[in-house]
Write a protein that holds these residues in place. Structure first.
Motif, PDB file in Angstrom:
ATOM      1  N   LEU A   1       0.829  -1.208   0.000  1.00 28.77           N
ATOM      2  CA  LEU A   1       0.000   0.000   0.000  1.00 28.77           C
ATOM      3  C   LEU A   1       0.869   1.267   0.000  1.00 28.77           C
ATOM      4  N   LYS A   2       0.598   2.137  -1.000  1.00 31.97           N
ATOM      5  CA  LYS A   2       1.338   3.386  -1.142  1.00 31.97           C
ATOM      6  C   LYS A   2       0.443   4.606  -0.963  1.00 31.97           C
ATOM      7  N   TYR A   3      -0.859   4.415  -1.159  1.00 30.93           N
ATOM      8  CA  TYR A   3      -1.766   5.561  -1.147  1.00 30.93           C
ATOM      9  C   TYR A   3      -3.076   5.170  -0.481  1.00 30.93           C
ATOM     10  N   PHE A   4      -3.543   6.014   0.436  1.00 33.50           N
ATOM     11  CA  PHE A   4      -4.813   5.744   1.134  1.00 33.50           C
ATOM     12  C   PHE A   4      -5.525   7.055   1.389  1.00 33.50           C
ATOM     13  N   ILE A   5      -6.841   7.060   1.150  1.00 34.90           N
ATOM     14  CA  ILE A   5      -7.646   8.218   1.486  1.00 34.90           C
ATOM     15  C   ILE A   5      -8.973   7.728   2.053  1.00 34.90           C
TER      16      ILE A   5
END
Length: 237
Positions: free
Chosen positions: A229-233
């Protein structure tokens, strides 16, 4: 038709008299064939073809042949008859299809970057796909599912790396177990009411996870679950 288009309008919509509901820029008769080449002489101030986006509600499939020579950024279509749609050579970047009381069989070409499916998803079959696009499902438009919303099995799209689900916060929940058909998912967007969120831990290759308008995330796995995981919103949750 004579039309007055406001400055800055990049889209154009066509409805069918007596069938289409809502607001459209122009209406045609039920059996009319549309001369799509009539748009060939129109351009935006920057020189790109106008309209950039089409919304069409009707049964004429002449736009398929036309789109082989004319690039279209986005085409949204709602047919009323059963149809086999061959988009292998179409230059449509984003294609949105909504079906309700009819059936649609799709053959997708490599130029389609994003496909959006809505309405009665069980009535939409993907027969062939030259290149797997980004895929979006609007599940709260489904009317024939009595329990939780689920995505039908789309074996041709099983290698999809990017999937978006659009539901409403107050609609019945979308069952996340139906996402397990996409084992290679790297980008996932979830919107609206969800159930069985814990099953997302099985999507081992996730690199991006976006969650919006979700009223209950108590079952969401810890983010450390996804090693890549590199990006989370999370927005409005």
């Amino acid at each position: 038709h004579k039309l007055k288009i406001e400055a800055g309008q990049g889209s154009f919509s066509i409805g069918t008299k007596g069938i289409s509901s809502g607001k459209y820029d122009a209406f045609v008769e039920k059996e009319d064939k549309i001369y799509w080449n009539s748009f060939d002489d129109f351009y935006t101030p920057s020189g790109s073809p106008w309209p950039r986006y089409f919304r069409y509600s009707g049964n004429d499939i002449g736009f398929i042949e036309w789109s082989k020579k004319r690039e279209i950024e986005g085409f949204t279509w709602r047919p009323y008859n059963d149809v086999l749609l061959n988009l292998e050579e179409s230059k449509i970047r984003e294609f949105s299809l909504c079906v309700e009381k009819c059936n649609a069989d799709l053959i997708l070409g490599e130029n389609i970057y994003h496909i959006i499916l809505s309405g009665e998803l069980e009535n939409i079959k993907i027969k062939k796909c030259s290149k797997i696009p980004r895929v979006s499902f609007v599940v709260d438009s489904v009317k024939n599912q009595e329990e939780n919303y689920k995505i039908p099995l789309y074996s041709v799209l099983s290698e999809a790396e990017c999937v978006n689900i659009y539901n409403s916060p107050l609609s019945k929940p979308f069952d996340c177990t139906s996402l397990l058909q996409f084992k290679n998912l790297k980008e996932l967007g979830l919107n609206g009411n969800l159930v069985n969120v814990n099953i997302l831990k099985e999507l081992k290759k996730l690199e991006s996870l976006e969650i919006r308008y979700v009223p209950d995330l108590t079952e969401l796995p810890e983010l450390i679950t996804w090693k890549n995981l590199k990006y989370f919103i999370a927005w409005n949750v």
